[in-house]
Design an enzyme around this catalytic site. Structure first.
Site, PDB file in Angstrom:
ATOM      1  N   ILE A 158       1.071  -1.280   0.049  1.00 43.92           N
ATOM      2  CA  ILE A 158      -0.111  -0.063   0.144  1.00 43.92           C
ATOM      3  C   ILE A 158       1.002   1.194   0.127  1.00 43.92           C
ATOM      4  CG2 ILE A 158      -1.987   1.270   1.240  1.00 43.92           C
ATOM      5  CD1 ILE A 158      -2.913  -1.601   2.470  1.00 43.92           C
ATOM      6  N   HIS A 164       9.403   4.312  -0.650  1.00 44.26           N
ATOM      7  CA  HIS A 164       9.215   2.706  -0.053  1.00 44.26           C
ATOM      8  C   HIS A 164       8.557   1.890  -1.075  1.00 44.26           C
ATOM      9  CE1 HIS A 164      11.124   1.513   3.853  1.00 44.26           C
ATOM     10  NE2 HIS A 164      11.090   0.292   3.602  1.00 44.26           N
ATOM     11  N   PHE A 189       1.943 -14.183  -9.834  1.00 46.51           N
ATOM     12  CA  PHE A 189       2.251 -12.778  -9.437  1.00 46.51           C
ATOM     13  C   PHE A 189       0.997 -12.252  -8.259  1.00 46.51           C
ATOM     14  CE2 PHE A 189       2.521  -7.922  -9.971  1.00 46.51           C
ATOM     15  CZ  PHE A 189       3.558  -7.801  -9.472  1.00 46.51           C
ATOM     16  N   ARG A 203     -10.157  -5.249  -3.802  1.00 51.80           N
ATOM     17  CA  ARG A 203      -9.384  -6.436  -4.746  1.00 51.80           C
ATOM     18  C   ARG A 203      -9.177  -7.774  -4.208  1.00 51.80           C
ATOM     19  NH1 ARG A 203      -8.856  -1.955  -6.316  1.00 51.80           N
ATOM     20  NH2 ARG A 203      -8.629  -1.072  -8.546  1.00 51.80           N
TER      21      ARG A 203
HETATM   22  C1  DLZ Z   1       8.658  -1.661   4.818  1.00 52.08           C
HETATM   23  C2  DLZ Z   1       7.331  -1.923   4.286  1.00 52.08           C
HETATM   24  C3  DLZ Z   1       6.513  -1.176   3.826  1.00 52.08           C
HETATM   25  C4  DLZ Z   1       6.747   0.372   4.132  1.00 52.08           C
HETATM   26  N1  DLZ Z   1       5.136  -1.395   3.323  1.00 52.08           N
HETATM   27  C5  DLZ Z   1       5.052  -2.565   3.033  1.00 52.08           C
HETATM   28  C6  DLZ Z   1       3.517  -2.966   2.463  1.00 52.08           C
HETATM   29  O1  DLZ Z   1       2.775  -2.101   2.173  1.00 52.08           O
HETATM   30  N2  DLZ Z   1       3.795  -4.267   2.268  1.00 52.08           N
HETATM   31  C7  DLZ Z   1       4.431  -5.202   2.601  1.00 52.08           C
HETATM   32  O2  DLZ Z   1       4.207  -6.342   2.133  1.00 52.08           O
HETATM   33  N3  DLZ Z   1       5.605  -4.828   3.037  1.00 52.08           N
HETATM   34  C8  DLZ Z   1       5.906  -3.535   3.409  1.00 52.08           C
HETATM   35  N4  DLZ Z   1       7.160  -3.348   3.994  1.00 52.08           N
HETATM   36  C9  DLZ Z   1       7.985  -4.345   4.499  1.00 52.08           C
HETATM   37  C10 DLZ Z   1       8.846  -4.952   3.452  1.00 52.08           C
HETATM   38  O3  DLZ Z   1       8.499  -5.455   2.421  1.00 52.08           O
HETATM   39  C11 DLZ Z   1      10.169  -5.786   3.981  1.00 52.08           C
HETATM   40  O4  DLZ Z   1       9.387  -6.746   4.808  1.00 52.08           O
HETATM   41  C12 DLZ Z   1      10.849  -5.193   5.140  1.00 52.08           C
HETATM   42  O5  DLZ Z   1      11.455  -3.872   4.193  1.00 52.08           O
HETATM   43  C13 DLZ Z   1      12.158  -5.969   5.480  1.00 52.08           C
HETATM   44  O6  DLZ Z   1      12.905  -6.432   4.548  1.00 52.08           O
END
Ligand code: DLZ
Length: 236
Positions: A158, A164, A189, A203
């Site tokens: 999100i 990020h 995917f 979704r």
């Molecule tokens: C850090 C992060 C952020 C900001 N947002 C999401 C997200 O929306 N969905 C998701 O699956 N993971 C997010 N993460 C975590 C990163 O995918 C990851 O787990 C961390 O950066 C550690 O490697």
């Protein structure tokens, strides 16, 4: 007006010979759970045995490509080490058979130890009290130890206020593509990249609308089957 989006009318593909892994992130857990649940239902509907659906989780979506690659490799190691053990047992039994034959003077009955255990009623498929929902519905298949025919990566990204989102979305989509091309195992995917939580919920079928997990399950069964056919020089 009818929507033209999506994979069109569903094709029917048989999943009973397939072994499939679902690997999901735990970020945005509620949405991910709904997606995983629809993915799993689609696999079961296509005939994949509950025993042959393996589910693993990782913290976030960024970890998905690494986890997919390692889980595919683990299933290949598992399959080849079990094949080696089976080969050793068969060789051992054959050796034991001839040794016994020597000791007993070559009697016919003692040389056929490899058949031991093949007579009589088949062993029960499940210990009493072990039935889960699917086995209660008639899923009697034994878990397979064949390598995975397809892997489904599920995560929900999100968009926040920083960069990020862009970095993770880009890295994960390229990473998953690389894993499937490098390993030759289809990686579905199942990554939602949405601007708001509400878009994600829509979704995942949580506020009406279509749950995309269903498409991902169907895609895994289709690709698992087609990949096998293509590997044997067959086309559909
Ligand atoms: C850090 C992060 C952020 C900001 N947002 C999401 C997200 O929306 N969905 C998701 O699956 N993971 C997010 N993460 C975590 C990163 O995918 C990851 O787990 C961390 O950066 C550690 O490697």
């Amino acid at each position: 007006m009818a929507s033209h989006k999506g994979p069109g009318a569903p094709q029917k593909h048989e999943g009973s010979s397939l072994r499939i892994a679902i690997i999901h992130a735990r970020w945005n857990t509620r949405i991910v759970s709904s997606l995983v649940s629809a993915t799993r239902s689609a696999l079961l509907t296509a005939g994949v045995s509950a025993a042959n659906i393996i589910t693993e989780s990782v913290p976030g979506s960024y970890e998905l490509p690494f986890a997919c690659q390692k889980v595919i490799a683990a299933s290949q190691i598992q399959a080849s080490s079990l094949a080696n053990i089976a080969g050793s047992i068969t060789a051992g039994m054959a050796g034991l058979g001839s040794a016994t034959q020597d000791l007993l003077g070559g009697g016919e009955s003692s040389s056929d130890l490899t058949k031991l255990g093949q007579e009589g009623p088949a062993p029960p498929q499940h210990a009493v009290g072990e039935k889960d929902d699917e086995t209660a519905k008639g899923d009697k298949q034994q878990p397979s130890s064949q390598p995975f025919d397809a892997v489904i990566a599920v995560g929900v990204l999100i968009k926040g206020e920083t960069m990020h989102f862009e970095y993770i979305a880009d890295a994960v989509s390229h990473g998953l593509m690389r894993v499937q091309l490098d390993t030759g195992v289809p990686v579905v995917f199942g990554l939602l990249t949405v601007l708001t939580e509400e878009q994600g919920m829509a979704r995942a079928g949580m506020i009406g609308g279509h749950n995309h997990g269903e498409d991902w399950g169907n895609a895994a069964v289709e690709l698992g089957n087609k990949r096998r056919g293509w590997a044997e020089g067959r086309f559909s």
